[in-house]
Design a protein around this motif. Structure first.
Motif, mmCIF file in Angstrom:
data_model
loop_
_atom_site.group_PDB
_atom_site.id
_atom_site.type_symbol
_atom_site.label_atom_id
_atom_site.label_comp_id
_atom_site.label_asym_id
_atom_site.label_seq_id
_atom_site.Cartn_x
_atom_site.Cartn_y
_atom_site.Cartn_z
ATOM 1 N N LEU A 126 -26.896 89.397 -46.627
ATOM 2 C CA LEU A 126 -27.762 88.432 -47.297
ATOM 3 C C LEU A 126 -29.195 88.955 -47.318
ATOM 4 N N ARG A 127 -29.830 88.871 -48.464
ATOM 5 C CA ARG A 127 -31.257 89.169 -48.591
ATOM 6 C C ARG A 127 -31.980 87.847 -48.808
ATOM 7 N N VAL A 128 -32.906 87.534 -47.916
ATOM 8 C CA VAL A 128 -33.578 86.236 -47.925
ATOM 9 C C VAL A 128 -35.071 86.444 -48.176
ATOM 10 N N LEU A 168 -35.092 81.659 -43.537
ATOM 11 C CA LEU A 168 -35.578 80.752 -44.579
ATOM 12 C C LEU A 168 -37.043 80.390 -44.357
ATOM 13 N N ALA A 169 -37.443 80.328 -43.087
ATOM 14 C CA ALA A 169 -38.822 79.966 -42.759
ATOM 15 C C ALA A 169 -39.764 81.165 -42.756
ATOM 16 N N LEU A 175 -22.567 78.799 -48.508
ATOM 17 C CA LEU A 175 -23.842 78.337 -47.970
ATOM 18 C C LEU A 175 -25.043 78.942 -48.697
ATOM 19 N N PRO A 176 -25.067 80.254 -49.002
ATOM 20 C CA PRO A 176 -26.242 80.787 -49.709
ATOM 21 C C PRO A 176 -26.491 80.103 -51.055
ATOM 22 N N MET A 177 -25.429 79.897 -51.844
ATOM 23 C CA MET A 177 -25.597 79.283 -53.154
ATOM 24 C C MET A 177 -26.051 77.825 -53.031
ATOM 25 N N ARG A 178 -25.546 77.136 -52.038
ATOM 26 C CA ARG A 178 -25.935 75.732 -51.848
ATOM 27 C C ARG A 178 -27.394 75.632 -51.416
ATOM 28 N N VAL A 211 -31.790 83.244 -51.623
ATOM 29 C CA VAL A 211 -30.848 84.011 -50.810
ATOM 30 C C VAL A 211 -29.892 84.733 -51.749
ATOM 31 N N GLN A 212 -29.848 86.058 -51.635
ATOM 32 C CA GLN A 212 -28.949 86.852 -52.468
ATOM 33 C C GLN A 212 -27.877 87.516 -51.603
ATOM 34 N N ILE A 213 -26.669 87.556 -52.139
ATOM 35 C CA ILE A 213 -25.562 88.232 -51.476
ATOM 36 C C ILE A 213 -25.446 89.625 -52.061
#
Length: 510
Positions: free
Chosen positions: A75-77, A470-471, A491-494, A502-504
């Motif tokens: 995941l890239r956040v 996320l923070a 969860l990332p898409m939601r 958030v990218q997968i």
């Protein structure tokens, strides 16, 4: 392989080894090589065959260095975004796997509605279908229909899938009704330290089950039992209580379980067994009375309840990003202690009117979180069996405490390794100090910063890292997110639907 590929793979191997708690020497012993060879591998100075990579992956029980298919996902956040809007809590992971195991009792057709489409469910389904159970998803993949054969083919069990989930231990309760002897592979799951199955065996012996551990398997034999029985559980465990319920459901006579867990997934198992025609008294209490039936052959539909742990995850996402967020379908009965602690810490939130889940039992409400300045609680935060603070919700308080002003002690007395995994929050700028394998001191508030981190081999600490990201301002990368997929669906898409970024992605193959 290129030097860059060797460096990357070596780094991944090193991180996976450390997460497993192995030294270079111990890994070398498992691989049948030298410590110096392991060192060269980890610094990228050793050419590796595909066979050796797969051997290392097996030794570390990690998909981090898998070379099959498209490889592990990451995941890239891009953090620092406030969330907004509304999100519904989905059905419970722990209830889903328990009800899937319970479906083995039913020779009729079982339809499970709204069941979580997560990796943990996939593993159990792989095991069930390998032994002959027909499993069919509805076209929109929201409902699952299960039909078990008259005779299960236990010899054909998918051992790899079975060993990747601890939930397979709940096959003991159903299978003892149908076979005088059978074998079950050792159970796996999260890396949370020593987790003995002895409490299961103590209870199941009262139903005639005897287990001998051999190389990689539990060898079970079953003797017939008669009459009523009263069993006091020495450990008020969720899966222990569920296994006892599945054993009692088709054992002649009346079974009284004392010191039983009344937790959410246990209540779901009770409600499902009631749907199958098993009479159970005391649902939601620590004393359950089960009236066993001779056989179960029913065509039933059942909807597992909403997940209080996912609800807590979503509340934490709102808290750490200082967001106003509405979480709907919150199973409020199983979050009351958590909310009481958050109220003490200064969290502002509103609760809507209560309504009932589709299982006809669980109380739900909608909850809106408001941005709040939190302060550390005066007392330590620790879990207790329900109705105390949920053991699986404790890690989220480490992330929350990192946003609060002051010093918070987190006491995770249940698991040996989970507190250690939460030290990874320090890589994101948190100030988390390990006092011993069970106690943490968290000092806040935190200036979260982006970082690249490897997902720990434990579900809740892994999600805590995602929430911290996320923070965090800037870009973070969370590598090898299979562990999160075990317990959370999309969860990332939601989160993105709420305003997160958030990218997968997957690494290009070496």
């Amino acid at each position: 392989m290129t030097d860059t590929s060797l460096d990357r793979i070596g780094s991944l191997i090193r991180d996976a080894r450390k997460h497993r708690g192995l030294t270079q020497s111990e890994l070398a012993g498992v691989l049948g090589t030298s410590q110096s060879a392991v060192h060269r591998i980890e610094v990228g100075n050793q050419n590796l065959s595909l066979e050796m990579i797969n051997r290392i992956a097996t030794a570390l029980d990690s998909e981090l260095i898998s070379v099959g298919g498209k490889g592990p996902t990451h995941l890239r956040v891009r953090g620092g975004q406030q969330l907004s809007g509304s999100i519904a809590v989905r059905s419970s992971k722990n209830a889903a796997v328990a009800v899937l195991c319970a479906s083995l009792l039913n020779r009729g057709t079982t339809v499970l509605r709204g069941i979580a489409r997560i990796e943990e469910v996939n593993r159990i389904l792989e095991v069930l279908t390998s032994i002959g159970v027909q499993a069919t998803w509805s076209p929109d993949r929201t409902d699952l229909t299960l039909v078990r054969p008259e005779q299960l083919d236990l010899e054909a069990m998918d051992l790899e899938a079975a060993r990747r989930t601890r939930s397979v231990i709940m096959f003991l309760g159903p299978l003892l009704h149908f076979y005088p002897s059978f074998a079950l592979p050792y159970a796996g799951g999260c890396d949370l330290g020593a987790r003995t199955i002895e409490p299961h065996l103590q209870v199941l012996r009262r139903f005639g089950l005897h287990v001998e551990a051999t190389e990689g398997f539990y060898q079970a034999t079953v003797d017939a039992v008669e009459g009523d029985r009263t069993i006091v559980l020495t450990e008020r465990g969720d899966t222990v209580t569920e296994n006892a319920l599945l054993a009692a459901a088709m054992t002649p006579g009346r079974t009284v379980l004392r010191n039983a867990s009344p937790n959410y997934m246990v209540q779901d198992v009770c409600a499902f067994l009631t749907t199958l025609g098993v009479r159970i008294e005391g649902i939601g209490t620590t004393t359950l009375t089960i009236h066993g039936v001779e056989s179960i052959h029913a065509d039933v539909e059942y909807s597992p309840s909403e997940d209080p742990i996912e609800a807590m995850s979503l509340l934490t996402a709102a808290i750490v990003t200082s967001s106003e967020l509405t979480v709907t379908r919150v199973p409020i009965e199983f979050l009351e202690i958590e909310l009481a602690i958050l109220t003490e810490m200064g969290l502002k939130y509103d609760l809507g009117e209560e309504y009932v889940s589709d299982n006809g039992l669980t109380r739900l409400c909608d909850l809106t979180v408001h941005p709040s300045a939190l302060k550390a609680p005066i007392d330590k935060i620790h879990p207790m069996p329900f109705p105390g603070l949920n053991i699986d919700n404790l890690p989220f308080f480490a992330v929350i405490a990192a946003t609060a002003e002051g010093e918070t002690m987190i006491h995770d007395w249940v698991y040996e390794n989970r507190a250690i995994h939460l030290l990874e929050l320090n890589k994101l700028g948190a100030n988390v100090q390990l006092l011993d394998p069970h106690r943490l001191i968290v000092r806040g508030p935190t200036r979260w910063r982006g970082q690249e981190v490897v997902c720990p081999p434990a579900l809740r600490p892994a999600v805590c890292l995602l929430l911290g990201m996320l923070a965090a301002r800037g870009e973070s990368v969370l590598r090898n997110t299979y562990m999160i997929n075990r317990g959370y669906e999309d969860l990332p898409m939601r989160l993105n639907a709420l305003g997160a970024d958030v990218q997968i992605f997957s690494d290009p193959r070496a």
